[in-house]
Structure formats: C-alpha cells, structure tokens
Design a protein around this motif. Structure first.
Motif, PDB file in Angstrom:
ATOM      1  N   GLU B  92       1.071  -1.324  -0.079  1.00  0.00           N
ATOM      2  CA  GLU B  92      -0.153   0.284   0.125  1.00  0.00           C
ATOM      3  C   GLU B  92       0.839   1.340  -0.136  1.00  0.00           C
ATOM      4  O   GLU B  92       0.535   2.203  -0.642  1.00  0.00           O
ATOM      5  CB  GLU B  92      -0.616   0.012   1.266  1.00  0.00           C
ATOM      6  N   PRO B 110       2.331   6.550  -1.010  1.00  0.00           N
ATOM      7  CA  PRO B 110       1.345   6.106  -1.003  1.00  0.00           C
ATOM      8  C   PRO B 110       1.001   5.795  -2.131  1.00  0.00           C
ATOM      9  O   PRO B 110       1.077   6.525  -2.918  1.00  0.00           O
ATOM     10  CB  PRO B 110       0.388   7.249   0.254  1.00  0.00           C
ATOM     11  N   LEU B 111       0.284   4.606  -2.265  1.00  0.00           N
ATOM     12  CA  LEU B 111       0.469   4.196  -3.483  1.00  0.00           C
ATOM     13  C   LEU B 111      -1.195   4.160  -3.653  1.00  0.00           C
ATOM     14  O   LEU B 111      -1.642   3.868  -4.839  1.00  0.00           O
ATOM     15  CB  LEU B 111       0.429   2.579  -3.837  1.00  0.00           C
ATOM     16  N   ASN B 112      -2.248   4.747  -2.799  1.00  0.00           N
ATOM     17  CA  ASN B 112      -3.917   4.686  -3.252  1.00  0.00           C
ATOM     18  C   ASN B 112      -3.780   5.519  -4.384  1.00  0.00           C
ATOM     19  O   ASN B 112      -5.422   5.731  -4.054  1.00  0.00           O
ATOM     20  CB  ASN B 112      -4.448   4.239  -2.175  1.00  0.00           C
ATOM     21  N   GLN B 113      -2.935   6.614  -4.363  1.00  0.00           N
ATOM     22  CA  GLN B 113      -3.502   7.580  -5.160  1.00  0.00           C
ATOM     23  C   GLN B 113      -3.612   7.929  -6.346  1.00  0.00           C
ATOM     24  O   GLN B 113      -4.183   9.097  -7.491  1.00  0.00           O
ATOM     25  CB  GLN B 113      -2.522   9.062  -5.277  1.00  0.00           C
ATOM     26  N   GLU B 115      -4.064   6.014 -10.736  1.00  0.00           N
ATOM     27  CA  GLU B 115      -5.329   6.482 -11.514  1.00  0.00           C
ATOM     28  C   GLU B 115      -4.451   5.610 -13.036  1.00  0.00           C
ATOM     29  O   GLU B 115      -3.814   5.117 -13.164  1.00  0.00           O
ATOM     30  CB  GLU B 115      -5.651   7.355 -12.233  1.00  0.00           C
TER      31      GLU B 115
END
Lengths: 197, 117
Positions: B92, B110-113, B115
């Motif tokens: 994550e 962080p890797l949840n941003q 597209e």
C-alpha cells in the motif's frame, strides 16, 4: 558622439557580452576549476561524499593524487589537468575501511595518453603493530605466471600517523605485476601478507 | 492488475541532497516492473547521480533494488528513469530509501492515489 562611434560601442559591447555568455556556459567554466585542490573538493561535493581530510598529495605535473580519508572511508582520487590550466576530476575510488582487517587496500589505474597510464595501490592500516607496508612487483609478467625470485622488486612505504599508504607508477614505463602486499612491525617481522598474483 | 495495465502516480516531491535538488516526478507500477521517474538539479557540474543508491522498500520488509537506469542530460541537470522489480501483492505504500556513504534520505509514497492509464 557621432552615430558611427555609438554603433561601434554597441557592437563591441554585444561581442563581449556574447563572449562572456559562451565562457560562462561552457563546460570549462562550470566543470573545471583553476586549482587542483578546488577540483578535488568539487569532485567530492558532486559525488555526495566528504569533505575528506587529505593526508598526502602526489604532484606529477599534469596529474595529482589526493590520498584522503573521510569518516570510515578512504580514497585516492586522481585530479587531472586540462587544456594547460584547468583542473578536473579523474577518478575517485572510495573504499570502506574494514576495521577487522589489518589492512584495507584498493588499486586502480587510469590511462591518460600513450606515455602515461597511472597505476596506484593504496590503503589504510588498522593493525597498530604494523609500521611498514611492502608491495612486491615484477616487471613484464602476466597474472598467474611464475615469477623467479630475482625478478621481484619490493617497494616500501613507512607508515606515518595517518596510517595510510600509496604506491604509484607509470604502467607505460614500468609494466609491473603486483605480487604480494605485506605489513611489517618495527622489528621487521611480517605480520600481514596477502598474495596478489 | 492485468498484464498491460499500469498505475501512474504523480509525485512532485522535492528533496534536498547536499546542495542539489531532487524532484520526484512519477512512479509507474505495472505487473512486470516498477519505474521511478525523477530529476536531479545539481548546484554545480560534476559526477552523475548514483541511481543504485536509491532502493524501494515496503512495509512487509521487501527491498527492491535498482535494475537499470536511463539518464538524459539537460542544461539544468539529469532526467532519470529507474527500473525496479515488480512490487509484491498488497503493497500500500513504499519508502524511497537513499543510502550513500554518510548521506541518506527516506521518502514515503502512498500507492492509493493512482489512476489506471
């Protein structure tokens, strides 16, 4: 002031401005330095290393070697002359000091032209009993080849307070093969020996 | 993630390294590779940037070492594309870790941003 004179002033000013820009943007201005020490310091800065303490400097006219130490590392950078009066980095050769070993050493060569191929063998001595370092070399032999005892030449270096040593030679003049590295105590006894061939 | 899909994460983070500026631009996460794209703006001309000193680390304890780097030189500095192995499943966030003699820096990403492109 007549128009012709004014035109002349503007033309010369522009010429000088252009010359200034060319010099300022040239690699000679931004990459090289006017002194070997400044070039050495810049070399370390742009390598994200140092500033080292220079323990010894070897001046070979167009080339200088800075035997140096920084925290737990040591190096023997080559700084070389360009175009007569500029100085720039040659090589760095940083090694970590292995405190558990008696001697940590490194070596490296650099070819400048047909007359000069600078070879250096350098290191730092951690064992306090060692006060002299010897390097056996033999002229004109290939690696792994048997070298008769009479052809072995021993170079020596008496250690100073900084505990570093440096051997250097020109491979074009002296085609040395490194045979052995030794550490001797004050009685001349060998307490460290490493076969290099 | 399917083959061929990649996640592009815009970074725009600035890091000071001695007198130089490092601008992190993008992180590309794909099934077969992880790519970090950054710029080095040096204060003065000298040695090129030591890309191998930059590793990626995740919270599971995996370290991803630099496999290859492609640097292009510009008047302002270097534009560097660095390849790393693919990330393990479920990662994550990663930490960018620079270790070089006594110099170091860490940056968490962080890797949840991202597209999907």
């Amino acid at each position: 002031m007549n128009r012709k004179k004014l035109k002349g002033i503007i033309e010369w000013s522009l010429a000088f401005l252009l010359l200034f820009i060319v010099i300022k943007e040239s690699p000679y201005y931004s990459y090289y330095e006017l002194s070997p020490k400044a070039a050495f310091e810049k070399s370390e800065r742009t390598y994200y290393y140092g500033p080292s303490e220079v323990v010894e400097k070897v001046d070979l006219d167009n080339v200088q070697i800075f035997l140096s130490k920084y925290k737990n590392w040591f190096s023997a950078p080559i700084i070389k002359k360009h175009a007569g009066f500029f100085w720039g980095p040659g090589s760095l050769g940083v090694m970590e000091i292995k405190n558990k070993q008696d001697i940590t050493y490194s070596w490296g060569g650099m070819t400048f032209n047909e007359e000069l191929m600078l070879m250096r063998y350098y290191g730092i001595v951690t064992n306090p009993e060692i006060n002299k370092v010897e390097l056996d070399v033999a002229k004109g032999y290939d690696g792994g080849e048997h070298v008769p005892k009479e052809d072995i030449v021993t170079l020596d270096y008496k250690l100073k307070d900084h505990r570093m040593f440096l051997f250097h030679w020109n491979e074009v003049e002296n085609d040395y093969l490194s045979m052995a590295l030794r550490g001797l105590n004050s009685d001349g006894e060998v307490i460290y020996e490493e076969d290099l061939n | 993630m399917n083959d061929g899909d990649a996640i592009l994460i815009g970074l725009d983070k600035k890091i000071d390294l001695d007198n130089d500026k490092i601008l992190l631009r993008h992180l590309v996460i794909a099934a077969d590779a992880t790519t970090l794209i950054f710029e080095v703006h040096p204060d003065e001309n000298g040695w090129t940037f030591p890309e191998g000193a930059l590793t990626l680390k995740d919270k599971q304890g995996n370290t991803y070492k630099n496999k290859a780097s492609y640097a292009s030189g510009y008047t302002w500095g270097q534009y560097i594309v660095s390849d790393y192995p693919p990330l393990e499943d479920g990662v994550e966030a990663i930490t960018l870790d620079f270790e070089w003699f006594d110099r170091s820096f860490q940056k968490e990403i962080p890797l949840n941003q991202g597209e999907i492109k």
